[in-house]
Design a protein around this motif. Structure first.
Motif, mmCIF file in Angstrom:
data_model
loop_
_atom_site.group_PDB
_atom_site.id
_atom_site.type_symbol
_atom_site.label_atom_id
_atom_site.label_comp_id
_atom_site.label_asym_id
_atom_site.label_seq_id
_atom_site.Cartn_x
_atom_site.Cartn_y
_atom_site.Cartn_z
ATOM 1 N N ALA A 39 81.372 67.009 19.281
ATOM 2 C CA ALA A 39 82.307 68.004 19.815
ATOM 3 C C ALA A 39 83.205 67.425 20.896
ATOM 4 N N GLY A 40 82.770 66.313 21.526
ATOM 5 C CA GLY A 40 83.575 65.688 22.575
ATOM 6 C C GLY A 40 82.945 65.755 23.959
ATOM 7 N N LYS A 41 81.673 66.133 24.018
ATOM 8 C CA LYS A 41 81.014 66.309 25.323
ATOM 9 C C LYS A 41 80.886 64.991 26.083
ATOM 10 N N THR A 42 80.402 63.945 25.404
ATOM 11 C CA THR A 42 80.233 62.646 26.069
ATOM 12 C C THR A 42 81.579 62.053 26.446
ATOM 13 N N THR A 43 82.580 62.236 25.598
ATOM 14 C CA THR A 43 83.927 61.776 25.932
ATOM 15 C C THR A 43 84.435 62.458 27.193
ATOM 16 N N THR A 44 84.107 63.731 27.363
ATOM 17 C CA THR A 44 84.490 64.451 28.576
ATOM 18 C C THR A 44 83.883 63.796 29.808
ATOM 19 N N LEU A 45 82.596 63.437 29.719
ATOM 20 C CA LEU A 45 81.938 62.775 30.849
ATOM 21 C C LEU A 45 82.588 61.423 31.138
ATOM 22 N N LYS A 46 82.919 60.676 30.098
ATOM 23 C CA LYS A 46 83.533 59.363 30.299
ATOM 24 C C LYS A 46 84.939 59.476 30.870
ATOM 25 N N ALA A 47 85.621 60.565 30.571
ATOM 26 C CA ALA A 47 86.940 60.790 31.175
ATOM 27 C C ALA A 47 86.809 60.970 32.678
ATOM 28 N N ILE A 48 85.681 61.546 33.100
ATOM 29 C CA ILE A 48 85.435 61.747 34.527
ATOM 30 C C ILE A 48 85.014 60.442 35.197
ATOM 31 N N SER A 49 84.101 59.705 34.561
ATOM 32 C CA SER A 49 83.501 58.523 35.194
ATOM 33 C C SER A 49 84.345 57.259 35.059
ATOM 34 N N GLY A 50 85.444 57.317 34.311
ATOM 35 C CA GLY A 50 86.319 56.157 34.177
ATOM 36 C C GLY A 50 85.932 55.201 33.078
ATOM 37 N N LEU A 51 84.936 55.571 32.281
ATOM 38 C CA LEU A 51 84.416 54.649 31.266
ATOM 39 C C LEU A 51 85.176 54.686 29.941
ATOM 40 N N LEU A 52 86.174 55.546 29.840
ATOM 41 C CA LEU A 52 86.996 55.540 28.629
ATOM 42 C C LEU A 52 87.653 54.176 28.408
ATOM 43 N N GLN A 53 87.999 53.512 29.509
ATOM 44 C CA GLN A 53 88.728 52.240 29.415
ATOM 45 C C GLN A 53 87.928 51.185 28.657
ATOM 46 N N THR A 54 86.600 51.268 28.729
ATOM 47 C CA THR A 54 85.770 50.274 28.048
ATOM 48 C C THR A 54 85.771 50.473 26.539
ATOM 49 N N GLU A 55 86.278 51.614 26.081
ATOM 50 C CA GLU A 55 86.296 51.927 24.644
ATOM 51 C C GLU A 55 87.722 52.149 24.139
ATOM 52 N N ARG A 56 88.697 51.646 24.875
ATOM 53 C CA ARG A 56 90.110 51.760 24.518
ATOM 54 C C ARG A 56 90.550 53.218 24.410
ATOM 55 N N GLY A 57 90.022 54.024 25.340
ATOM 56 C CA GLY A 57 90.447 55.413 25.432
ATOM 57 C C GLY A 57 91.129 55.658 26.762
ATOM 58 N N GLN A 58 91.901 56.726 26.855
ATOM 59 C CA GLN A 58 92.553 57.054 28.112
ATOM 60 C C GLN A 58 92.900 58.536 28.171
ATOM 61 N N VAL A 59 92.975 59.036 29.402
ATOM 62 C CA VAL A 59 93.461 60.391 29.624
ATOM 63 C C VAL A 59 94.985 60.328 29.575
ATOM 64 N N THR A 60 95.575 60.985 28.574
ATOM 65 C CA THR A 60 97.022 60.894 28.375
ATOM 66 C C THR A 60 97.774 62.110 28.903
#
Length: 217
Positions: A39-60
Motif C-alpha cells: 500500500a506504500g506504508k514503508t515508503t512513507t516511513l522512508k520518505a520521513i527518514s531520508g532513506l528513499l535516496q538509497t533506493e533511487r526514490g525521492q519526494v517530488t
C-alpha cells in the motif's frame, strides 16, 4: 511534531508510489498507519527518514516537517540528528556484534560517553532480558529479543520521533504483547512520539491514539 503535507514519491523518475499523502503524528502520541502489503506504508516511513535516496526514490511534491522545519531533503544521518529514527521490519541486528555493541552503534550521533552509558542503562531497564544477554552476539538472540534490541538501539540516539515498521512481524503472541507494552510505556513515561506501521489493525488500534488507513499509495 511530525507532519507530511501532500507528498508525492517517485522511484527511478517514473514510478509513482505515493500521491497526495498527508498525515500528522502528534507530540507524545502513538499514531498508526494501517494498510495491506504494497500500500506504500514503508515508503512513507522512508520518505520521513531520508532513506528513499538509497533506493533511487525521492519526494517530488509536498514536504515533510519536524517541529515546523522541513526534513525531506536531508540525508538520513542528519534526519537522525534532528530527532527521527526508523526501526525496520525484519529485526536487522548486527549479528556479529554483541548486544551492547549494537546499542553503542545506535548512539553514533552522540559524543557524550556518560550520556550514552545512561542510555544503555535505560534500555536495559526497559528490556531486562537484554541486560542478561549484553555480551552475547546479537545473531544468537531469539526473534523477540532481536526486536527488543533494534528498538533499544533506536532509542540510543534519544529521538523525538520513532518510526516502527511492523514490530509484530513473525513474533509469538506473548512476545508481541511484551513489545507493545514497551511501546505504550515509551509514550507514557518518556513522552516519545511514535508512528507505527502495522498490518494487524486490532493490535495497532489498541495502542494508538490516532489511526490512518492507506490504500494504493
Amino acid at each position: 511534531m511530525l507532519a507530511l503535507n501532500n507528498i508525492e514519491v517517485v522511484y527511478d523518475g517514473v514510478i509513482l508510489v505515493l500521491r497526495g499523502v498527508s498525515l500528522v503524528a502528534e507530540e507524545g502520541r502513538i499514531t498508526t498507519l494501517l494498510g495491506a502489503n504494497g500500500a506504500g506504508k514503508t515508503t512513507t516511513l522512508k520518505a520521513i527518514s531520508g532513506l528513499l535516496q538509497t533506493e533511487r526514490g525521492q519526494v517530488t511534491k509536498g514536504n515533510v516537517e519536524l517541529d515546523g522545519k522541513r526534513i525531506d531533503a536531508l540525508l538520513p544521518h542528519d534526519v537522525v540528528k534532528r530527532g527521527v529514527v526508523q526501526v525496520f521490519e525484519g529485526r536487522r541486528v548486527f549479528e556479529n556484534l554483541t548486544v551492547e555493541e549494537n546499542l553503542v552503534v545506535g548512539a553514533h550521533s552522540r559524543s557524550d560517553f556518560t550520556a550514552v552509558k545512561r542510555g544503555i542503562d535505560r534500555v536495559y531497564d526497559s528490556f531486562r532480558v537484554l541486560r542478561e544477554r549484553r555480551q552475547q552476539p546479537a545473531g544468537y538472540l531469539s526473534g523477540g529479543e532481536q526486536q527488543m534490541l533494534v528498538i533499544g538501539r533506536a532509542l540510543m540516539s534519544e529521538p523525538k520521533v520513532i518510526l516502527l515498521d511492523e514490530p509484530s512481524l513473525g513474533l509469538a503472541p506473548l512476545i508481541i504483547e511484551e513489545i507493545f507494552g514497551v511501546i505504550r510505556r515509551l509514550k507514557e513515561q518518556q513522552g516519545l512520539t511514535v508512528l507505527l506501521v502495522e498490518q494487524n489493525a486490532a493490535l495497532a488500534l489498541d495502542v494508538a491514539d490516532h489511526g490512518y488507513v492507506m490504500e494504493n499509495g
